[in-house]
Design a protein around this motif. Structure first.
Motif, PDB file in Angstrom:
ATOM      1  N   ARG A  88       1.151   3.446   3.125  1.00 48.47           N
ATOM      2  CA  ARG A  88       0.020   4.179   3.714  1.00 48.47           C
ATOM      3  C   ARG A  88      -0.777   3.319   4.685  1.00 48.47           C
ATOM      4  O   ARG A  88      -1.537   3.816   5.502  1.00 48.47           O
ATOM      5  N   ALA A 142      -1.015  12.456  -1.578  1.00 44.27           N
ATOM      6  CA  ALA A 142      -1.391  11.968  -2.903  1.00 44.27           C
ATOM      7  C   ALA A 142      -2.514  10.934  -2.818  1.00 44.27           C
ATOM      8  O   ALA A 142      -2.809  10.399  -1.753  1.00 44.27           O
ATOM      9  N   ASP A 143      -3.128  10.685  -3.953  1.00 48.36           N
ATOM     10  CA  ASP A 143      -4.067   9.567  -4.111  1.00 48.36           C
ATOM     11  C   ASP A 143      -5.339   9.676  -3.280  1.00 48.36           C
ATOM     12  O   ASP A 143      -6.025   8.687  -3.056  1.00 48.36           O
ATOM     13  N   LEU A 144      -5.654  10.879  -2.825  1.00 50.09           N
ATOM     14  CA  LEU A 144      -6.872  11.002  -2.019  1.00 50.09           C
ATOM     15  C   LEU A 144      -8.114  10.909  -2.891  1.00 50.09           C
ATOM     16  O   LEU A 144      -9.121  10.317  -2.508  1.00 50.09           O
ATOM     17  N   TYR A 145      -8.032  11.540  -4.079  1.00 50.10           N
ATOM     18  CA  TYR A 145      -9.153  11.532  -5.023  1.00 50.10           C
ATOM     19  C   TYR A 145      -8.614  11.210  -6.420  1.00 50.10           C
ATOM     20  O   TYR A 145      -7.405  11.181  -6.643  1.00 50.10           O
ATOM     21  N   SER A 146      -9.552  11.056  -7.354  1.00 47.64           N
ATOM     22  CA  SER A 146      -9.190  10.939  -8.764  1.00 47.64           C
ATOM     23  C   SER A 146      -8.481  12.223  -9.211  1.00 47.64           C
ATOM     24  O   SER A 146      -8.595  13.264  -8.560  1.00 47.64           O
ATOM     25  N   LYS A 147      -7.802  12.141 -10.331  1.00 43.78           N
ATOM     26  CA  LYS A 147      -7.043  13.319 -10.772  1.00 43.78           C
ATOM     27  C   LYS A 147      -7.974  14.486 -11.095  1.00 43.78           C
ATOM     28  O   LYS A 147      -7.603  15.648 -10.911  1.00 43.78           O
ATOM     29  N   HIS A 176      -3.369  -3.055   6.828  1.00 39.49           N
ATOM     30  CA  HIS A 176      -3.987  -2.745   5.529  1.00 39.49           C
ATOM     31  C   HIS A 176      -3.157  -3.395   4.426  1.00 39.49           C
ATOM     32  O   HIS A 176      -2.373  -2.743   3.748  1.00 39.49           O
ATOM     33  N   ALA A 180       0.832  -1.205   0.000  1.00 37.12           N
ATOM     34  CA  ALA A 180       0.000   0.000   0.000  1.00 37.12           C
ATOM     35  C   ALA A 180       0.867   1.256   0.000  1.00 37.12           C
ATOM     36  O   ALA A 180       0.438   2.314   0.458  1.00 37.12           O
ATOM     37  N   ARG A 181       2.087   1.129  -0.510  1.00 32.55           N
ATOM     38  CA  ARG A 181       3.036   2.241  -0.618  1.00 32.55           C
ATOM     39  C   ARG A 181       3.295   2.906   0.732  1.00 32.55           C
ATOM     40  O   ARG A 181       3.556   4.106   0.807  1.00 32.55           O
ATOM     41  N   GLU A 227       4.009  12.065  -0.857  1.00 27.83           N
ATOM     42  CA  GLU A 227       3.008  10.997  -0.999  1.00 27.83           C
ATOM     43  C   GLU A 227       1.982  11.005   0.136  1.00 27.83           C
ATOM     44  O   GLU A 227       0.935  10.368   0.052  1.00 27.83           O
ATOM     45  N   ALA A 228       2.270  11.725   1.205  1.00 27.66           N
ATOM     46  CA  ALA A 228       1.297  11.848   2.293  1.00 27.66           C
ATOM     47  C   ALA A 228       0.030  12.563   1.827  1.00 27.66           C
ATOM     48  O   ALA A 228      -1.007  12.465   2.473  1.00 27.66           O
ATOM     49  N   VAL A 273     -10.676  15.378  -9.475  1.00 24.36           N
ATOM     50  CA  VAL A 273     -11.018  16.085  -8.232  1.00 24.36           C
ATOM     51  C   VAL A 273      -9.763  16.674  -7.594  1.00 24.36           C
ATOM     52  O   VAL A 273      -9.792  17.787  -7.057  1.00 24.36           O
ATOM     53  N   CYS A 323      -9.024  20.122  -8.447  1.00 24.40           N
ATOM     54  CA  CYS A 323      -9.879  21.181  -7.874  1.00 24.40           C
ATOM     55  C   CYS A 323      -9.413  21.602  -6.486  1.00 24.40           C
ATOM     56  O   CYS A 323      -9.941  22.553  -5.925  1.00 24.40           O
ATOM     57  N   LEU A 324      -8.485  20.850  -5.896  1.00 28.50           N
ATOM     58  CA  LEU A 324      -8.157  21.104  -4.490  1.00 28.50           C
ATOM     59  C   LEU A 324      -7.216  22.300  -4.346  1.00 28.50           C
ATOM     60  O   LEU A 324      -6.511  22.662  -5.252  1.00 28.50           O
TER      61      LEU A 324
END
Lengths: 332, 351
Positions: free
Chosen positions: A98, A321-326, A103, A95-96, A318-319, A328, A331-332
């Motif tokens: 995370r 990254a990957d929270l949403y699709s690119k 998990h 899970a890289r 990386e903390a 979305v 938009c952050l």
């Protein structure tokens, strides 16, 4: 222990149990180095159900699990390097970095994820089975649970839906008698079995000795065959025992929640020792086979720890990254 | 362009999605029943089959986890709750699994899952049938929170949610279901994270969402006739938030009023005021204001809700005060010909 399975399968089950035990013992031995910096729940003593499930399921079948998932992940064929790297917080982890010990994921072998909330992946497994049903895949789903899951509302909600829709699922319950330090008798009424409860919900329920890997395999394989044949959701309760503390590398019989005598009686029934004797008595294996297996496994584990050690930590970015699709994330 | 109600627009979006992609499924308590969730799912099962449009056991938490698993397995589920309050039983699955799966497994697999929740106010909905908890969901990293106001936006945002890759909490205000408007046909999409400038003007920036955007529109139009003009920003998405549009407007007007259908403490309005205060401090010509629900649950008796909600006249009063102008706003209340606890003559209860 009656033994009627093929020599190849027998050797696979024993080897997988030895391998899981050796991985867990190595983690315990090296936990104090402070390089594996996450809560870790070891499966020592409970290797048989995981090895049996790994052999009884097809590689394309799916599985989910909970906080004590190392054995399930390894039994299903999950990558050892990626697991040790994950526990070590490295970017090469499954899970890289995370997720950590609780998990684990290796979708390439159908291990779809384990999470830390008791019962949390039970409906996820049911949903995977629903997707398989609607998309006309022929995989079945194994949902690894412990006895405490039988106290959660989400288990009953999920099992009920699985029964209504006759989904191809095995709820595989390792009953190790304790939820952290709380014994079964403060959590379940006397005289009522977990399998009996599951049957009342509408699951086809069986129960057996979870320290007997042959018996475990037979029950899981039969349940898998029924699920695959469209007979609906299955429940298999396997009685087993956690040797070490709930979380961490130590033994904890000294703190007084269970007796030394109880622990020793279960340790007498060590699933690996029992099956080793059976296979030696039947001339399925000999000491040379055991020595070779142990040597190969040790090399593999040493290599996995070396891989984790040599792997880089994830970049601090990386903390975030990957929270949403690119779409979305933009938009952050 | 056809005119349809908000409820019809939701149904139209679901029908378009179901027809377009066999991986879309629609389920929820009562989804295929004769009422069809206020008409929003009416007879969809007859058009698209009862394997893809189905009812469910009263098991909100598991049915949410099942949606997550279905999404991981290749489906695009849409779960409907007739009340947001019922979905509170599913917070474990929403927060611990849906919001985190993509992140905590290293970005391997996302959860394309749309969870519709209907919220409301008035007509005796009371403490546990009326909660506007957008702030609770917007607090969770990994969730998108959408609150469309018009039929056009309801359809466009729902289709984007369904065909996007993220878990979306899709909040429909019950008082908007009968609102009519022109709505594009077919696969109409509106991106998440983009607010809409409903009215343009230079004196005050008004930011609102959902039913509050309608209250605000009445107030802003009323004041425009008296020479006070406003930017009215209808947020549409709560998370992600369209900060660029808000900041640009505040930099022009220097005055901010935020409306919120949720409670004041820890709410979305407070977040917007805090953001503007930290990002646009030098542009502000007056202290920002917010109008939100009081920090008490909504009571049931109409006698107890009479002065509970923020209405157009309160919005107009606040705008005028921010602009430093005298204005008439009492007639806004007088113009309403129906009781205070219903959105219009069409609503006769019970929920």
């Amino acid at each position: 222990m009656v033994h009627s399975m093929s020599p190849e399968l027998s050797r696979r089950l024993l080897r997988d149990m030895i391998r899981i035990r050796a991985v867990e013992e190595t983690i315990a031995a090296r936990y104090g180095e402070q390089k594996m910096r996450c809560p870790t729940h070891l499966s020592i003593g409970q290797e048989a159900p995981a090895a049996a499930a790994g052999a009884a399921l097809a590689r394309t079948d799916l599985a989910v699990s909970g906080h004590r998932a190392h054995a399930h992940y390894l039994g299903k064929g999950g990558d050892l390097n990626a697991m040790i790297a994950e526990i070590s917080g490295k970017v090469t982890g499954c899970a890289r970095g995370r997720g950590g010990s609780m998990h684990l994921i290796d979708e390439s072998v159908g291990f779809m994820g384990s999470t830390a909330i008791v019962g949390g992946t039970v409906p996820v497994g049911v949903g995977l089975a629903l997707s398989g049903s609607l998309l006309e895949r022929n995989d079945i789903v194994c949902i690894f649970i412990g006895d405490a899951v039988m106290e959660t509302g989400v288990f009953f909600e999920s099992a009920n839906f699985a029964a209504v829709h006759k989904l191809p699922i095995i709820f595989l319950c390792e009953n190790n008698l304790y939820s952290v330090y709380s014994p079964l008798d403060v959590r379940q009424p006397q005289g009522r079995s977990l399998a009996g409860v599951a049957a009342a919900v509408g699951l086809h329920a069986t129960a057996g000795d979870g320290n007997d890997v042959c018996a475990s395999y037979d029950l899981i394989a039969a349940a898998a065959a029924r699920a695959r044949a469209g007979e609906g959701p299955q429940f298999v309760e396997l009685a087993t025992y956690r040797w070490r503390e709930h979380c961490g590398p130590m033994y904890d019989n000294n703190i007084g929640y269970r007796s030394e005598a109880e622990f020793e009686s279960w340790k007498e029934r060590d699933p690996i020792k029992l099956f080793t004797h059976v296979l030696q008595a039947g001339d399925i294996i000999d000491q040379a086979w055991l020595d070779a297996a142990t040597r190969e496994i040790t090399q593999e584990i040493d290599a996995a720890f070396a891989f984790a050690e040599a792997s880089p930590f994830p970049d601090p970015s990386e903390a975030y990254a990957d929270l949403y699709s690119k779409e979305v994330m933009a938009c952050l | 362009m056809p005119v349809m109600t908000y409820a019809e627009a939701i149904r139209d979006a679901l029908s378009v999605a179901l027809a377009q992609d066999p991986s879309v499924i629609v389920y929820g308590l009562g989804a295929p029943d004769p009422k069809g969730v206020f008409g929003t799912t009416l007879d969809l099962h007859k058009e698209h089959g009862s394997r893809r449009v189905f009812d469910m056991p009263t098991s909100e938490n598991a049915m949410t986890g099942i949606g997550i698993g279905a999404a991981l397995g290749g489906l695009r589920p849409v779960l409907t709750h007739q009340r947001l309050d019922f979905a509170l039983l599913s917070l474990d699955q929403i927060i611990n699994n849906a919001a985190k799966w993509r992140f905590m497994f290293g970005g391997q697999r996302s959860v394309p899952f749309t969870i519709r929740m209907i919220l409301g106010r008035g007509w005796g909905q009371g403490p546990t049938h009326s909660q506007n908890l957008q702030a609770l969901f917007a607090h969770i990293p990994g969730l998108c929170v959408v609150m469309p106001t018009t039929p056009d936006d309801a359809k466009g945002l729902l289709l984007t949610s369904i065909f996007g890759e993220d878990p979306v909490i899709f909040l429909e205000h019950r008082w908007l279901h009968n609102l009519s408007g022109e709505t594009p046909q077919g696969d109409h999409r509106i991106p998440l994270g983009k607010a809409r400038m409903m009215r343009s003007g230079g004196h005050v920036t008004v930011v609102a969402m959902s039913i509050m955007s309608i209250e605000a529109a009445h107030a802003v139009d009323h004041l425009a006739a008296q020479g006070i003009s406003c930017d009215l920003i209808d947020l549409r998405s709560i998370r992600p938030m369209d900060w660029p549009m808000i900041e640009e407007s505040v930099r022009r007007t220097g005055r901010l009023l935020v409306l919120d259908s949720g409670h004041e403490t820890g709410g979305v309005a407070g977040e917007i005021v805090a953001h503007v205060a930290t990002k646009c401090w030098g542009d502000l010509r007056a202290a920002p204001r917010r109008l939100a629900m009081p920090d008490v649950p909504e009571a049931t008796s109409p006698a107890l809700t009479k002065d509970y909600h923020v209405r157009a006249e309160h919005v107009a009063e606040a705008i005028a005060a921010l602009a430093g102008r005298e204005a008439e706003f009492a007639s806004l209340a007088d113009a309403r010909k129906y009781p205070h606890d219903v959105p219009g003559d069409w609503f006769k209860g019970p929920f």
